[in-house]
Scaffold this active site. Structure first.
Site, PDB file in Angstrom:
ATOM      1  N   GLY A 309       0.804  -1.221   0.000  1.00 19.53           N
ATOM      2  CA  GLY A 309       0.000   0.000   0.000  1.00 19.53           C
ATOM      3  C   GLY A 309       0.831   1.263   0.000  1.00 19.53           C
ATOM      4  O   GLY A 309       0.436   2.272   0.581  1.00 19.53           O
ATOM      5  N   THR A 348       3.196   1.292  -5.789  1.00 16.08           N
ATOM      6  CA  THR A 348       4.226   1.568  -4.792  1.00 16.08           C
ATOM      7  C   THR A 348       5.543   1.927  -5.474  1.00 16.08           C
ATOM      8  O   THR A 348       6.001   1.211  -6.363  1.00 16.08           O
ATOM      9  CB  THR A 348       4.438   0.352  -3.877  1.00 16.08           C
ATOM     10  OG1 THR A 348       3.227   0.078  -3.181  1.00 16.08           O
ATOM     11  CG2 THR A 348       5.551   0.604  -2.885  1.00 16.08           C
ATOM     12  N   HIS A 751      -4.567 -10.967   3.598  1.00 13.93           N
ATOM     13  CA  HIS A 751      -5.929 -10.645   3.183  1.00 13.93           C
ATOM     14  C   HIS A 751      -6.918 -11.039   4.271  1.00 13.93           C
ATOM     15  O   HIS A 751      -6.737 -12.049   4.952  1.00 13.93           O
ATOM     16  CB  HIS A 751      -6.292 -11.378   1.898  1.00 13.93           C
ATOM     17  CG  HIS A 751      -5.512 -10.902   0.712  1.00 13.93           C
ATOM     18  ND1 HIS A 751      -5.293 -11.685  -0.405  1.00 13.93           N
ATOM     19  CD2 HIS A 751      -4.894  -9.731   0.460  1.00 13.93           C
ATOM     20  CE1 HIS A 751      -4.591 -11.011  -1.291  1.00 13.93           C
ATOM     21  NE2 HIS A 751      -4.320  -9.821  -0.781  1.00 13.93           N
ATOM     22  N   ALA A 773     -11.475 -32.225 -10.599  1.00 11.31           N
ATOM     23  CA  ALA A 773     -12.556 -31.759 -11.470  1.00 11.31           C
ATOM     24  C   ALA A 773     -12.096 -31.591 -12.912  1.00 11.31           C
ATOM     25  O   ALA A 773     -12.933 -31.486 -13.820  1.00 11.31           O
ATOM     26  CB  ALA A 773     -13.118 -30.450 -10.953  1.00 11.31           C
ATOM     27  N   SER A 780       3.096 -26.481  -7.472  1.00  9.24           N
ATOM     28  CA  SER A 780       3.385 -25.330  -6.624  1.00  9.24           C
ATOM     29  C   SER A 780       3.290 -24.074  -7.470  1.00  9.24           C
ATOM     30  O   SER A 780       3.173 -24.150  -8.705  1.00  9.24           O
ATOM     31  CB  SER A 780       4.787 -25.432  -6.001  1.00  9.24           C
ATOM     32  OG  SER A 780       5.773 -25.312  -7.027  1.00  9.24           O
TER      33      SER A 780
END
Length: 1092
Positions: A309, A348, A751, A773, A780
């Site tokens: 941020g 940033t 988060h 599925a 990874s």
């Protein structure tokens, strides 16, 4: 993060204080806390009921199933409680995989009751509303309540009632207890809503003929609602999960985070570990932890944390020095590694944050070398090349091994290098400098034709207008497949000029005919125009105070990008939803309370509006439209080929990781067709399937990439859609957060939604389900790029994707401010200053931080020394300056300056005008003699002139000796101000040569006339010269220069300003009217020729 667990004591305190119910809640506020420091005699005095009642004692440290673990002492007296605690307090206990010290216990009254009087109640939040679970049997043997309990969903914005509770939950409850329970549950639910709980469980809830007893309680509250609930919550202490200690460094970083608009997080996992991380970005921090654990480093991983941020250089320095301090306390036989990683930043300034880290490394270079620390750096984003350069330089100058890599290196490759699983390249490839992308070498200023931005997917005609595939029966209809096009127009809420300019530069390189930003809304100013660049030209964008005006004047706008703060985002979004022209809203703010977000989602669903966010950077559709800072600056836009569409669409939670996906996809495929970061909150406005189904129904998209994460179950819906044939395009999917199952205690990642509340929410479980599925799931994150490339190559081989010839984008001139930031240009400054610098984390006076100014107690005199003389003066010098200010502060209302101030004040003028009127009278005749006296006496003394010679020369030249003479005071009626100063100077100054010379002159002048004394102006003038020449802080030339430029008169001006202000305030307080000078005090004289 939002949902945070609170202690049982805190939860019960909230309940007892704020519940509103007709049920008689018993034992209110009857609890006592026991810690290792507890004095039981004092405890009994504070809680007398401890001596008279049977008691229950249990640990209050977020431990589940305490009764099953034998951690509840029941039906004891106080002595029994003390005995029970002897074998448990400050002893280690194992709960699941976690080991921790039992150090905080709760004592409550024992409630005798029957088994049939125990009940179970729980309220928890979901996306669609809040579920109330109730079971007519409670206690330690309640079992699987999810399967047993009756459930009642109270939808968002719906109200609970006793009738609803009775019919929906209490069918198995005896009739005599239904009314009490219904009233209590309604009161509990209203409390849950009012105090922004996200989870509240009571087991057992006991109901007897006397009333309701809350025996055991577990709860979580939405910490982001602190600004709403502060008055009711008070100062909440959030305990760490059992098995992890609360460290002061964690509290320090949490405090920094609370005071910053940036995000700063730190969790210590193993302070003795050898692998430390300092990662930029909430998503990236999880990916790095995953990779470390995948490569066998879980037992040596010391911390989890993130900084993101756009933290300032000072904030990054504070964060970095905390990490370096922690990792250099204990040596490790194998040395230590520090991984300074991150994805490609959107906004940033990487160089600015790295400068803070570099400062910290320099400060800790000795312990870093002693502990054999090796540092690995990988970063991208605005100005990252300069950041990497300074990081590499500090490695060379300090001798600390620092290996530096940019966007040419896979994000997590440095983990393998740090852990010895892959070689460290000797000469990493050097990425092109930002400027190489941006400077127009052709000299052309025209906008190129738009034909070159055709889709790279082979299906180039009618990409946007192709009909969406019909959903199968029973599947909810997806929202519109196209959110953005080349004609999309937006309104930006908030004065985010940098983000808007970035959008316009993107529009320009995409060859849009018009800017995508039609207007801005900013409620804190009036309507006006804001200047931006469109390529080489300057254009004006309207800014409106009211959203309604913006909507009326720009009916073609259908997207709103909200940069509203977390406090105002809810209201501004709800207002936006009133306008049917808006189809998409992007909410950038992080930290919006979940209850507010759910209301936004409900309202948006009712109006078929797509919400992107909250807690997002936004999204991007190459060649068409980008939201705010998405995609970073132009160098990354161009490097990742985001100026034209590719064939791959992605959806991610993380904003920073979405930019990393841009990089990976551009390197392994023909590029991005569209990408959206849905945001890191538990309840994002739109979910993965909303966008994946859009991509399925968009012909230009040939393959889909999903970057999921731990927490929630949305990824399972993708797997279900693949199984049902609703999704037929290849889907590459990876859920980050696989490391969580390896930790012994719960870790809340960056988060708010990145926390698994059950096994199905873990990243490992979701990855397995997606693979089963039919999705393409790598082993990874390291292999994500390889899988994407493999799927893409297969589609190319089958002819589904036909890569198009690459065309160069137009160049955009670089902004002056950014070019200067990169060191590409230089420009002479308009003016220079050397006394003060307000640009950093704190104000600096002549090199001294303001905190040090106060800590050193240098006072007003010392502050004046810094600002006027650029020196830290000796204490006696500071005291002398303050004495001069005191003695010159005022000399009554009759002097010209005070008189003028009073006349102005009585004329109704303001403070500044009145003060200025008084100050304008200061000169050689009034108050301005300090400089003149210093100059005259210094010149005479320095030339070797005797005092008598000086007096005679001044008389011969017909000049007054400045600083000699007083209208009232004389040798017989001395000025006490001068006497006070003289005593101090003689006592404290190292030398008073010029003062002694002036006093010799005074002896001569007073022998002629007693009032020709050395007055206060003259005394201060000559004493100040002595001070400057002999205090040791100035050369002779510097001392003389300060006299020459008028510094000494400043003492009188500053001191007398206090008096003038006093006279102004005095006149106003006395309510004095307009001043008119009396006639009898004026001598009216006719002109001489008329009187004759």
């Amino acid at each position: 993060m939002s949902a945070k667990a609170i202690s049982e004591q805190t939860g019960k305190e909230f309940l007892y204080k704020h519940i509103c119910t007709s049920a008689a809640v018993q034992n209110r506020f009857r609890y006592a806390q026991v810690t290792p420091e507890t004095d039981f005699a004092r405890l009994a005095l504070d809680h007398p009921w401890l001596l008279t009642e049977r008691l229950v004692v249990k640990p209050d440290q977020l431990i589940k199933r305490r009764g099953k673990l034998g951690l509840v002492g029941v039906n004891l007296d106080l002595d029994g409680v003390r005995e029970w605690l002897k074998s448990r307090l400050m002893r280690e206990a194992t709960v699941g995989k976690a080991k921790g010290i039992l150090k905080n216990f709760l004592i409550e009254p024992f409630v005798a009751h029957k088994q049939e009087e125990e009940f179970y109640v729980c309220i928890y939040a979901t996306r669609e509303g809040d579920y109330v679970l109730f079971h007519h049997e409670g206690g330690v043997d309640v079992g699987d309540v999810d399967a047993k309990a009756r459930k009642l969903l109270i939808g968002v914005d719906e109200k609970i009632s006793e009738d609803l509770v009775t019919k929906g939950l209490l069918t198995h409850v005896p009739n005599d207890k239904r009314k009490v329970l219904a009233s209590f549950i309604v009161g509990l639910f209203n409390l849950y809503e009012d105090l922004f709980f996200t989870y509240l469980e009571i087991n057992p809830l006991v109901v007897t003929k006397d009333g309701v007893y809350v025996l055991d309680m577990a709860a979580k509250i939405d910490a982001t609602a602190d600004y709403i609930c502060k008055a009711k919550w008070g100062d909440v202490v959030f305990p760490p999960p059992f098995g992890r200690e609360a460290y002061p460094e964690e509290a320090y970083i949490a405090d920094l985070d609370a005071k910053s608009g940036a995000s700063l997080k730190l969790t210590l996992l193993n302070p003795r570990g050898r692998i430390w991380t300092m990662v930029a970005g909430g998503g990236a921090s999880v990916v790095y932890s995953d990779t470390i654990c995948d490569l066998g480093g879980v037992d040596e991983l010391a911390n989890y944390g993130e900084y993101s941020g756009a933290p300032s250089e000072q904030q990054t320095y504070d964060y970095a020095k905390t990490i370096l301090s922690l990792m250099t306390r204990e040596k490790h036989p194998d040395g230590k590694v520090l991984i300074i990683g991150g994805s490609i930043a959107n906004f940033t300034n990487v160089a600015a944050t790295f400068k803070g880290i570099v400062r910290a490394i320099r400060d800790y270079q000795v312990p870093l070398k002693e502990h054999e620390v090796t540092i690995f750096v990988r970063r991208g984003g605005p100005n990252y090349q300069e950041g990497l350069r300074v990081m590499g330089e500090v490695g060379k100058t300090t001798g600390i091994p620092i290996h530096v890599f940019g966007t040419e290196t896979h994000m997590t490759a440095i983990v393998g290098m740090a852990l010895g699983h892959r070689p460290i390249p000797n000469q990493p490839p050097v990425a092109a400098h930002t400027a190489n992308f941006l400077l127009n070498s052709s000299g052309s200023t025209s906008t190129p034709a738009s034909s070159r931005t055709a889709s790279f997917s082979g299906n180039r005609n009618g990409v946007e207008s192709s009909p969406a595939k019909k959903a199968k029966s029973g599947t909810p209809n997806a929202k519109a497949a196209t959110l953005f096009s080349k004609e999309t127009k937006s309104i930006v809420w908030g004065m985010q000029t940098r983000a808007v300019q970035g959008m316009m530069d993107f529009d320009y390189v995409c060859s849009r005919s018009e800017p995508s930003v039609a207007a801005m809304v900013y409620p804190f100013t009036g309507d006006h125009k804001q200047k931006f660049y469109w390529g080489h030209k300057e254009i004006l964008i309207p800014v409106y105070k009211n959203m309604s005006d913006a909507m009326k004047k720009h009916p073609d706008v259908d997207v709103l990008i909200s940069f509203a703060s977390l406090r105002s985002a809810f209201d501004s979004t709800m207002e936006t939803l009133q306008y049917p022209q808006i189809h998409t809203i992007a909410i950038i703010a992080e930290g919006i309370p979940e209850a507010h977000t759910r209301k936004i989602i409900k309202a948006a669903d009712e109006k078929s509006v797509t919400i992107i966010g909250p807690a997002t950077v936004g999204g991007i559709k190459p060649g068409c439209f980008k939201i705010g800072n998405t995609g970073g600056m132009l160098d990354n836009i161009l490097a990742s080929k985001l100026y034209r569409p590719g064939s791959v669409a992605y959806v991610s939670r993380s904003g920073g990781m979405s930019n990393e996906l841009n990089n990976i996809i551009s390197r392994t495929t023909d590029g991005v067709f569209e990408g959206v970061a849905i945001g890191g909150d538990r309840y994002p406005g739109s979910v993965f399937t909303d966008h994946v189904l859009r991509y399925q129904d968009t012909p230009g998209v040939k393959m889909i990439v999903v970057l999921g994460e731990i927490g929630g179950t949305e990824e399972y819906k993708i797997g279900q859609a693949i199984k049902e044939g609703r999704i037929t395009k290849p889907v590459v999917c990876w859920c980050i957060g696989t490391c969580a199952t390896m930790f012994s205690s719960e870790v809340q990642f960056g988060h708010a939604g990145a926390c698994a509340n059950q096994a199905s929410e873990t990243a490992v479980a979701k990855n397995n389900a997606l693979k089963e599925a039919g999705a393409f799931v790598p082993k990874s994150f390291d292999e994500l790029g390889e899988i994407i490339k493999s799927v893409y190559d297969d589609l190319v081989a089958k002819g589904i994707i036909q890569p198009a010839e690459e065309m160069p984008p137009p160049t955009v001139p670089m902004d002056y401010s950014w070019a200067r930031e990169l060191g590409l240009i230089r420009k002479p400054a308009s003016f220079m200053t050397s006394i003060c610098d307000e640009r950093g984390q704190e104000l600096i006076y002549a090199g001294m931080p303001i905190t040090e100014v106060f800590k050193s107690e240098i006072g007003l005199g010392g502050t004046l020394g810094l600002l006027w003389f650029q020196r830290r003066l000796p204490r006696y010098a500071c005291q002398f300056i303050e004495m001069c200010l005191m003695v010159t502060a005022d000399h009554g209302p009759a002097v010209s300056g005070a008189h003028n101030t009073i006349v102005c004040a009585r004329a109704g003028k303001d403070l500044i005008s009145s003060l200025t009127s008084g100050l304008l009278t200061i000169g050689d005749r009034f108050g301005g003699a300090l400089d003149a006296a210093a100059k005259q006496f210094s010149k005479a003394f320095d030339s070797g002139m005797l005092p008598m010679e000086f007096v005679n020369k001044m008389k011969k030249d017909g000049k007054l000796i400045m600083g000699i003479g007083h209208r009232v005071k004389s040798i017989n009626n001395p000025d006490m101000r001068v006497q006070i100063l003289k005593d101090f100077v003689k006592l404290n100054f190292p030398s008073t040569q010029l003062l002694d010379y002036a006093l010799d002159v005074e002896k001569i002048t007073t022998s002629k006339k007693p009032n020709l004394i050395l007055n206060v102006d003259g005394f201060i003038g000559v004493a100040f010269v002595d001070l400057l020449r002999t205090c040791g802080g100035f050369t002779r030339d510097e001392a003389d220069e300060f006299v020459e430029i008028g510094a000494l008169n400043g003492i009188f001006v500053l001191g007398r300003s206090m008096g003038f202000i006093g006279h102004y305030l005095d006149q106003k307080r006395l309510k004095q009217g307009l001043y008119r000078h009396p006639w009898d005090d004026i001598s009216y004289v006719l002109p001489e020729h008329m009187s004759m």
